[in-house]
Motif scaffolding. Structure first.
Motif, PDB file in Angstrom:
ATOM      1  N   GLU A 182       0.647  -1.284   0.146  1.00 17.78           N
ATOM      2  CA  GLU A 182       0.029   0.035  -0.004  1.00 17.78           C
ATOM      3  C   GLU A 182       0.892   1.448  -0.029  1.00 17.78           C
ATOM      4  O   GLU A 182       0.538   2.312  -0.636  1.00 17.78           O
ATOM      5  CB  GLU A 182      -0.936   0.125   1.050  1.00 17.78           C
ATOM      6  N   LEU A 183       1.899   1.257   0.758  1.00 20.97           N
ATOM      7  CA  LEU A 183       2.769   2.536   0.960  1.00 20.97           C
ATOM      8  C   LEU A 183       3.266   2.572  -0.589  1.00 20.97           C
ATOM      9  O   LEU A 183       3.494   3.752  -0.847  1.00 20.97           O
ATOM     10  CB  LEU A 183       3.979   2.381   2.237  1.00 20.97           C
ATOM     11  N   LEU A 236       0.598   3.732  -2.714  1.00 22.22           N
ATOM     12  CA  LEU A 236       0.453   5.383  -2.621  1.00 22.22           C
ATOM     13  C   LEU A 236       1.664   6.431  -3.076  1.00 22.22           C
ATOM     14  O   LEU A 236       1.249   7.373  -3.788  1.00 22.22           O
ATOM     15  CB  LEU A 236       0.188   5.598  -1.082  1.00 22.22           C
ATOM     16  N   ILE A 247       6.601   9.069   3.300  1.00 17.40           N
ATOM     17  CA  ILE A 247       5.203   8.607   3.832  1.00 17.40           C
ATOM     18  C   ILE A 247       5.634   7.693   4.741  1.00 17.40           C
ATOM     19  O   ILE A 247       6.524   6.506   4.805  1.00 17.40           O
ATOM     20  CB  ILE A 247       4.777   7.668   2.570  1.00 17.40           C
ATOM     21  N   CYS A 289       3.481   4.814   7.828  1.00 20.57           N
ATOM     22  CA  CYS A 289       2.460   4.114   8.409  1.00 20.57           C
ATOM     23  C   CYS A 289       2.768   3.619   9.553  1.00 20.57           C
ATOM     24  O   CYS A 289       3.864   2.592   9.831  1.00 20.57           O
ATOM     25  CB  CYS A 289       2.179   2.969   7.188  1.00 20.57           C
ATOM     26  N   TRP A 320      -1.597   6.993   9.022  1.00 17.04           N
ATOM     27  CA  TRP A 320      -0.714   7.358   7.861  1.00 17.04           C
ATOM     28  C   TRP A 320      -0.393   9.081   7.645  1.00 17.04           C
ATOM     29  O   TRP A 320      -1.253   9.863   7.944  1.00 17.04           O
ATOM     30  CB  TRP A 320      -1.406   6.785   6.417  1.00 17.04           C
ATOM     31  N   VAL A 339       1.651  11.733   4.932  1.00 13.90           N
ATOM     32  CA  VAL A 339       2.548  12.262   3.562  1.00 13.90           C
ATOM     33  C   VAL A 339       3.069  13.566   3.718  1.00 13.90           C
ATOM     34  O   VAL A 339       2.155  14.414   3.934  1.00 13.90           O
ATOM     35  CB  VAL A 339       1.493  12.048   2.226  1.00 13.90           C
ATOM     36  N   SER A 368      -5.984   5.749   6.885  1.00 17.04           N
ATOM     37  CA  SER A 368      -5.520   4.792   5.649  1.00 17.04           C
ATOM     38  C   SER A 368      -4.904   5.333   4.600  1.00 17.04           C
ATOM     39  O   SER A 368      -4.961   6.619   4.468  1.00 17.04           O
ATOM     40  CB  SER A 368      -6.867   3.990   5.386  1.00 17.04           C
ATOM     41  N   ALA A 369      -4.355   4.557   3.808  1.00 17.69           N
ATOM     42  CA  ALA A 369      -3.680   4.882   2.476  1.00 17.69           C
ATOM     43  C   ALA A 369      -4.838   5.398   1.660  1.00 17.69           C
ATOM     44  O   ALA A 369      -4.419   6.476   0.954  1.00 17.69           O
ATOM     45  CB  ALA A 369      -3.261   3.748   1.866  1.00 17.69           C
ATOM     46  N   ARG A 370      -5.906   4.964   1.812  1.00 19.26           N
ATOM     47  CA  ARG A 370      -7.010   5.375   0.866  1.00 19.26           C
ATOM     48  C   ARG A 370      -7.416   6.910   1.344  1.00 19.26           C
ATOM     49  O   ARG A 370      -7.421   7.769   0.419  1.00 19.26           O
ATOM     50  CB  ARG A 370      -8.294   4.413   1.185  1.00 19.26           C
ATOM     51  N   HIS A 423      -4.312   9.196   0.305  1.00 19.80           N
ATOM     52  CA  HIS A 423      -4.334   9.552  -1.288  1.00 19.80           C
ATOM     53  C   HIS A 423      -5.294  10.474  -1.443  1.00 19.80           C
ATOM     54  O   HIS A 423      -5.332  11.472  -2.371  1.00 19.80           O
ATOM     55  CB  HIS A 423      -4.687   8.309  -1.610  1.00 19.80           C
ATOM     56  N   TRP A 462      -9.546   5.409  -4.986  1.00 22.17           N
ATOM     57  CA  TRP A 462      -8.019   4.745  -4.593  1.00 22.17           C
ATOM     58  C   TRP A 462      -7.800   3.588  -5.440  1.00 22.17           C
ATOM     59  O   TRP A 462      -6.728   3.124  -6.094  1.00 22.17           O
ATOM     60  CB  TRP A 462      -8.181   4.571  -3.010  1.00 22.17           C
TER      61      TRP A 462
END
Length: 244
Positions: free
Chosen positions: A18-19, A22, A39, A41, A100, A102, A175-177, A180, A227
């Motif tokens: 996922e990372l 992303l 990034i 997590c 998460w 970024v 979350s990554a979602r 993003h 995503w």
């Protein structure tokens, strides 16, 4: 190659995968300032997954993702820890609820940050992902300073998105979602506002207040499919990405 079905839009992914996805998705969206950007997590055990120093986001692969502790020391992996990681360390230390984060220097977000101005969201897509936004308008020390990083996180006052003057942008989520969606919407918000001002338009949002309030309260996880579509785009571009 993975083929989506109505019941399974993307393959099962590890956190490392996922990372990486992303990073690659956001590189395509303009989060592409060469070697810059981090990034993280949070794994819930006092350690973080992180992209390493020396690898650009568009070439990152799962086996290159490193694991670090909250002091910034390498716990697992072969690559060095990014130089500017104190911002993330301070975030995860002060806000353990954040999963998460970024940070990068996308063009339009960084321009507005450098102008010390938060542009309004001028269209619906620019509000997707929601969250509160802050402007961190000064740094007293270099960005790799732990003291400066802690001060910046304090100045965010719990916001989910921040424009960092003289630096770039910072986006957090569960979350990554979520990160993003928020990161994409943030850069679109900044881009649209810039073009509207350049065209002589007035930066007064036409969106109704109820919509803006509803989207601001979003946790970033509500837009099912966005995503996933961007993940599939990266898997088409590099079909072997998840193999190593």
């Amino acid at each position: 190659m993975f083929e989506p079905t109505p019941g399974k839009l993307i393959p099962d992914l590890t956190l490392r995968e996922e990372l990486v996805l992303l990073a690659r998705c956001l590189w395509r969206e303009g989060y592409n300032d060469h070697l810059a950007g981090h990034i993280t997590c949070a794994l819930g055990d006092g350690t973080l997954l992180c992209n390493p120093w020396l690898i650009t986001w568009d070439e990152l692969r799962p086996h290159q993702v490193i694991r670090i502790d909250l002091d910034g020391d390498l716990v697992e992996g072969d690559w060095p820890v990014p130089l500017g990681i104190p911002l993330h360390l301070a975030l995860h230390e002060q806000r353990p609820d954040v999963g998460w984060a970024v940070h990068n220097h996308p063009l339009y977000g960084t321009v507005w940050a450098d102008m010390r101005e938060v542009p309004p969201a001028m269209d619906q897509s620019s509000t997707l992902g929601g969250g509160d936004m802050a402007l961190v308008d000064e740094y007293d020390e270099p960005v790799n300073s732990k003291e400066a990083a802690r001060a910046a996180i304090t100045k965010m006052r719990g916001a989910d998105l921040a424009l960092l003057a003289g630096h770039g942008v910072f986006v957090v989520g569960s979350s990554a979602r979520a990160v993003h969606q928020r990161a994409v919407a943030l850069e679109q918000r900044c881009q649209r506002a810039w073009h509207i001002r350049a065209a002589g338009g007035v930066l007064e949002s036409p969106l109704p207040t109820w919509w803006a309030d509803k989207m601001r309260r979003s946790d970033g996880n509500g837009f099912a499919g966005f995503w996933e579509a961007m993940v599939r785009q990266e898997l088409r571009a590099d079909p072997d990405l998840l193999s190593g």
